[in-house]
Design a protein around this motif. Structure first.
Motif, PDB file in Angstrom:
ATOM      1  N   UNK A  76       0.835  -1.208   0.000  1.00 47.38           N
ATOM      2  CA  UNK A  76       0.000   0.000   0.000  1.00 47.38           C
ATOM      3  C   UNK A  76       0.866   1.253   0.000  1.00 47.38           C
ATOM      4  N   UNK A  77       1.878   1.232   0.873  1.00 44.97           N
ATOM      5  CA  UNK A  77       2.751   2.407   0.981  1.00 44.97           C
ATOM      6  C   UNK A  77       3.512   2.633  -0.312  1.00 44.97           C
ATOM      7  N   UNK A  80       1.210   4.011  -2.943  1.00 48.70           N
ATOM      8  CA  UNK A  80       0.903   5.414  -2.653  1.00 48.70           C
ATOM      9  C   UNK A  80       2.051   6.289  -3.104  1.00 48.70           C
ATOM     10  N   UNK A  81       3.241   5.851  -2.721  1.00 48.28           N
ATOM     11  CA  UNK A  81       4.427   6.625  -3.067  1.00 48.28           C
ATOM     12  C   UNK A  81       4.538   6.766  -4.578  1.00 48.28           C
ATOM     13  N   UNK A  84       1.613   9.028  -5.964  1.00 48.94           N
ATOM     14  CA  UNK A  84       1.609  10.437  -5.569  1.00 48.94           C
ATOM     15  C   UNK A  84       2.904  11.146  -5.919  1.00 48.94           C
TER      16      UNK A  84
END
Lengths: 582, 598
Positions: A76-77, A80-81, A84
């Protein structure tokens, strides 16, 4: 739709191959984990049912669940990274392409309200990242399907009927989604004009120039009412749509829950017949809701693609417009003769020609004045000669070459002081150097252009030529006269061999006008120059006067010749001159 | 951080108060529904627990049936509540907008005109988006969703504590760092978006130049697209870099909070398993809480997210409050106005003026009198202060020193209606209204919107009486680019439409700032010729660089550097041989000598 998907896929893969691949991979991993979680939770509950006999199993499953969660957290992280941070600059390619293309459109196209509407929709598609949505929508199907199949297997292990129940329960979701998507897009498109009007009215109600007039003439009440009325219309349409949609959504939910109730009953039966254990009872219900969720998500994802494609299409459609600058023929032009041959031009949607069968030959070094009544075609003719408009019929030729077949270098022959020049909210330097950006660092040349235009001290007055102009971003606001002189400096700064001046002194006081117009011949030096002006006095110092009427050149000659002819020019001259003769 | 949170809470209360003021009924419904629906999550867990227990411990069909039905009912209720809540929100939004937009627009009408010409105030006005009420609404919604999440979390906490005291403690201990970290992250992001707004607006400005036809002709011809594209891409790069730095920190912070949540999940799983093993909890409790863990975790993250959004949006409320606090122009009392014998005598009495925030007077000690029906011309170089006099006369600004009397009355006491009867105006930067032809003319006197005859007459005076017959839609033809069936007018036609607008008002004075700049020689000359007839018994105050118009004036004021240096009629001033004579000499030289010597 397929074409849009193909185009989006191609664009995304070429713009960010690594990001795209990693994202898809991560989606697969996450999907896998979420399936594992469903089955692990089932196992956990199942084993917890027999905790007294096998306590170790419970803790093992709990441990494995935690590991899975950790992995999915990690995914997930990273996603996201990537989304974004890493992907954002790559998406700029869409903006870039849109800007490049828009500049290459013919000017008459850009002036068409329909096309500017298309531009804003295309821009919107980029801002909303519709292409990315299409792509990830399509590629999200894959992990979604994987997830669905695995959960169906888990659920089917308890009883096949449960899979069927879960499947049927979300069908209404699909139907509603498709209907709403279509209607929503239709609504969005039908409101383009109204939304534009609302935006425009709001601007009138809140910006300086219009506020000034509104207050003095007292029509702000009228505009306010109009704004409220149109806004209300749009809002009501949207509200009705939203309420209908939410009612449909509620009905879908209701059906889903009803089926859930049935599935509980089925599970109770299975439990009673001892086909499943007590632990499996809870797990089974969990799997049922998961299946509903995954299937509904997948279906709405698929139906959403069609909808998103409509929006993404706004972007790709824009590129089907007829381009002006498709020609690349490179010819060394001397610019010795600029001529037209039966040149006509009609604005889109107009019912008569703005320029009508004009035949002209201009020699190098001639200074020409174009005069005529408002709307006689002076500015249109200039834009045709500049190559900004594409002739409806006939040709503009330079050295005998049809300029429509030539590449951009043709523009290098020209400089322009437009009647409606740009007032850019950028620095004073850039406002002038925009006409020849390669020399934007040449402060000396910029200063000398400013000297010629009568704004020698403007730089000093505003605190340096790097100061921003325009109140929009808190820069220095210039008066109408000062802006005109900036535009003049802009035209002078560019080293074109043929200079067009369209009403260059309309906002200037008599002394400045005198200085600039009398310096005009010196300013143009050996260049060819066209000046369009209502200040007919300037005609005395030019080599040749073209008089236009209804799109045609009706008189052509020197001041003396035309006065002797006692035609249109003579009349205009007398009309203006009589006010200045004692 | 501390004061920001306080400010945010204040802003939240402000938005709540504002909304309650406009739509108390819907607000009450929404708050009520939010509070009730917040309880559904804990209730659902509790019902599930009992259902499982009744299945496992004793095969009591009746219990199973009732708890099962209750569970379904609760789930239905959840979806029903969110449906009804949605409907209430839709109605609330509608009614709130209906009440509040007119208030915003009224404010725009009342703001002191100076704010529009002051760059920092202008920046604020630009930031007031098209629907400031949507920000107030969003803050309200976020605030309620925080409250709802708190209620729902409290309910779940109760169940956790009931299951195991240790579990309750663990959940609270892990929740704290989550809030701290996420709050910090949200704050960082808010600040970033704050600083980026100007850059984003600038980028938008640059990008829209490509469809601005005035700019586009230059961009194409000058091949300047690279400058604008580079500039806009440089801004993008700047925005992205700033985002990158901040987002990296945000990710680090939120990773920390995710870890906290992860630790909680792990701890909960083991604590519950142990409790079950020891027989401290029933199987039902175990099942219901394990299945609820994911959604509980989601609720907390949702709350944190709502707090972040709340912080970000509530900052925008500040803009709106600043906007409402902008100074308003004086609103003279209507009705009890003194009727003056000679309403249309204008008198400037030692007027000096400097623009707010400026350090230099643009007008120095200007005095003059204009009598009714007089035709006056102001001439002078660019920047001499002519337009400023007009702005003062029209009440857009108030003199820094000295007074302006109109009909013997201090002009600041003049009501809007009165002023509209006195003056009509065509500005140098007149507006082209991209609406109908009818509206373009009728804005001069909106009462005559439907009087085709009056509109026709004004258009005839301005020389565009042929326009309505040219289009199928006649007076109702759309002009400009807003409507797809709009037609564009030429510069000269737009100027005449502005003239017609000024003529339509039956004002005592017509004020004209460069009214003929875009007119061709014949049209200009015709206008001068017809002028007396058009003006009839009206006065005229004209600013023009075309001195022919000054020649017709009964009195000419020559301005230099904010002072009136000469006054008199054309002949007098020529005889005087001053600045006016020089200007006249220069301009008329184009028409008098046979051939100019350059």
């Amino acid at each position: 739709m397929w074409k849009t998907i193909l185009l989006s896929t191609k664009d995304l893969f070429s713009a960010m191959p690594v990001i795209v691949s990693v994202t898809i991979f991560l989606q697969m991993v996450t999907a896998g984990i979420s399936v594992a979680m469903v089955s692990l939770t089932a196992k956990l509950i199942d084993s917890a049912g027999n905790i007294s006999s096998d306590a170790k199993a419970v803790f093992v499953f709990a441990g494995v669940i935690l590991c899975c969660r950790l992995v999915s957290l990690f995914c997930e992280k990273i996603s996201y990274r990537i989304n974004q941070i890493d992907a954002v600059p790559k998406f700029e390619i869409f903006h870039h392409r849109l800007s490049q293309y828009t500049v290459s459109l013919s000017l008459e196209a850009a002036e068409d309200p329909e096309i500017s509407g298309m531009f804003w929709r295309a821009k919107d598609a980029v801002y909303q990242n519709r292409m990315g949505e299409v792509f990830f929508g399509v590629f999200g199907i894959l992990p979604g399907l994987f997830q669905l199949v695995s959960i169906a297997i888990v659920l089917g292990a308890y009883h096949k009927v449960l899979v069927l129940l879960a499947g049927i329960s979300v069908l209404p979701v699909l139907i509603v989604q498709i209907m709403q998507g279509k209607k929503g897009y239709r609504l969005y498109k039908s409101q383009t004009e109204k939304n534009r009007l609302c935006g425009y009215l709001w601007e009138l109600l809140t910006s300086r120039n219009s506020v000034k007039e509104m207050r003095i003439m007292g029509f702000s009440g009228y505009l306010t009412d109009k704004y409220l009325e149109v806004q209300e219309e749009v809002n009501e349409e949207n509200r009705r749509f939203a309420m209908k949609s939410s009612l449909q959504g509620f009905l879908c939910d209701f059906i889903k829950i009803a089926f859930y109730a049935v599935s509980i009953a089925v599970c109770v039966m299975l439990l009673r017949e001892s086909k499943i254990s007590v632990g499996a009872f809870g797990a089974c219900l969990g799997a049922f809701t998961s299946m509903q969720g995954v299937l509904a998500g997948l279906l709405s994802g698929i139906s959403g693609i069609k909808n998103t494609c409509n929006y993404a299409n706004d972007y790709y459609d824009f590129f089907h417009l007829k381009k002006a600058d498709t020609h690349t023929r490179k010819v060394n032009l001397s610019g010795s003769v600029l001529s037209t041959e039966d040149l006509s031009f009609r604005y889109p949607k107009a019912d008569q020609n703005a320029v009508n069968r004009v035949n002209l030959a201009i020699k190098k070094g001639e200074i020409i004045a174009i005069v005529g009544e408002n709307g006689s075609g002076k500015t249109t003719l200039s834009k045709l000669l500049l190559g900004l408009y594409t002739p409806t019929e006939g040709y503009v030729r330079m050295d005998g070459e049809d300029i429509q077949t030539l590449n951009h270098d043709y523009y290098k022959k020209f400089s322009l002081v437009a009647q409606r020049f740009g007032r850019y909210s950028i620095s004073l330097r850039d406002n002038i150097a925009i006409s020849d950006i390669r020399r934007r660092e040449d402060t000396f040349l910029i200063q000398s252009a400013m000297d010629t235009a009568g704004i020698k001290n403007l730089g000093a007055q505003i605190g340096g030529i790097n100061e921003e102009l325009g109140i929009e971003f808190g820069g220095k606001e210039l008066s109408g006269g000062q802006w005109q002189k900036v535009a003049l400096a802009r035209g002078v700064f560019r080293k074109g061999e043929i200079l067009f001046l369209d009403e260059p002194t309309s906002a200037l006081d008599p002394i400045t006008e005198y200085d600039i117009l009398s310096g005009f011949v010196g300013m143009v030096d050996q260049k060819t120059a066209f000046v369009v002006s209502h200040r007919i006095g300037i005609c005395k110092i030019v080599d040749r006067i073209l008089v236009m009427q209804n799109g045609k050149i009706v008189e052509d000659g020197t001041h003396e010749q035309l006065l002797r002819r006692s035609g249109v020019y003579a009349k205009m001259w007398d009309e203006q001159a009589k006010w200045y003769q004692e | 951080m501390q004061s920001e949170s306080v400010q945010a809470i204040k802003n939240g209360i402000y938005s709540f108060q504002t909304i309650t003021r406009y739509v108390p009924g819907w607000t009450f419904c929404y708050v009520f529904l939010t509070a009730i629906s917040a309880l559904i999550s804990p209730v659902q867990i509790y019902v599930l627990e009992n259902l499982v227990d009744s299945v496992v411990s004793a095969w009591n069909v009746q219990h199973i049936f009732w708890w099962g039905t209750l569970l379904i009912a609760v789930i239905l209720l959840r979806s029903g509540f969110s449906f009804v809540k949605g409907l209430v929100m839709t109605m609330l939004t509608r009614d709130f907008r209906r009440g509040q937009i007119p208030v915003t627009l009224r404010k725009f009408r009342q703001i002191e005109y100076a704010c529009f010409e002051n760059s920092s105030k202008q920046d604020l006005l630009n930031k007031i988006s098209e629907n400031p009420q949507s920000e107030i609404l969003s803050v309200f919604v976020q605030m309620l969703s925080i409250i709802s999440a708190v209620i729902s979390t409290a309910g779940v906490e109760l169940l956790l504590f009931r299951a195991s005291f240790l579990l309750g403690i663990v959940s609270i201990v892990t929740m704290l760092p989550m809030f701290l970290l996420e709050g910090k992250a949200a704050n960082k992001e808010t600040k970033l978006r704050w600083t980026m707004t100007t850059d984003i607006r600038k980028r938008y400005y640059l990008q829209q130049l490509f469809v601005d036809k005035d700019a586009l002709q230059e961009i194409k011809l000058f091949d300047a697209k690279d400058l604008l594209i580079d500039r806009s891409e440089a801004l993008t790069k700047k925005i992205n870099t700033e985002m990158k730095d901040t987002l990296k920190q945000v990710i680090r912070l939120s990773s920390g909070s995710s870890m906290a949540a992860f630790i909680f999940t792990g701890a909960a799983l083991f604590v519950l398993s142990f409790a079950l093993l020891k027989g401290n909890i029933t199987f039902g409790v175990f099942v219901s809480l394990v299945t609820a863990l994911t959604s509980f975790y989601g609720t907390i993250r949702g709350t944190v997210g709502a707090v972040a959004t709340f912080l970000r949006l509530s900052a925008k409320i500040k803009y709106y409050q600043d906007f409402l606090a902008l100074p308003e122009r004086m609103d003279p009392l209507h009705g009890d106005e003194k009727e003056t014998a000679d309403p249309a005598t204008i008198q400037f009495d030692h007027v000096s003026f400097r623009y707010p925030g400026s350090e230099k007077d643009v007008l120095h000690d200007v005095s003059f009198t204009i009598f009714p029906e007089q035709r006056i011309a102001f001439v002078g170089q660019n920047g001499a202060g002519k337009t400023t006099i007009i702005k003062l006369l029209l009440g857009l600004y108030v003199p820094t020193r000295g007074k302006i009397y109109i009909g013997g009355m201090d002009s600041t006491e003049l009501s809007d209606e009165k002023r509209q009867k006195l003056f009509s105006v065509i500005f140098q930067d007149y507006q082209n209204y991209e609406l109908t032809l009818r509206e373009n003319i009728a804005f001069g006197n909106i009462e005559k919107l439907r009087c085709d005859d009056a509109l026709f007459k004004a258009m005839k005076d301005a020389g565009i009486e042929d326009l309505p017959t040219k289009y199928d839609q006649g007076f109702d033809q759309h002009l400009g680019r807003i409507f797809e069936d709009g037609v564009n007018l030429s510069g000269g036609q737009w100027q005449r439409a502005a003239l017609a607008r000024a003529y339509l008002a039956d004002a005592s004075f017509i004020i004209m700032d460069e009214p003929t700049a875009a007119l061709d020689p014949i049209a200009e000359s015709e206008m001068y010729t017809q002028f007396a007839a058009i003006l009839k018994n009206r006065g005229a105050i004209m600013i023009s660089h075309r001195l022919a118009s000054a020649k017709m004036a009964e009195k000419i004021f020559v301005m230099e550097n904010g002072r009136i240096t000469e006054e008199g009629c054309h002949d007098e001033l020529l005889k005087k041989g001053g600045a006016y004579a020089e200007m006249w000499e220069k301009q008329s030289s184009w028409y008098t000598e046979r051939k100019m010597t350059v």
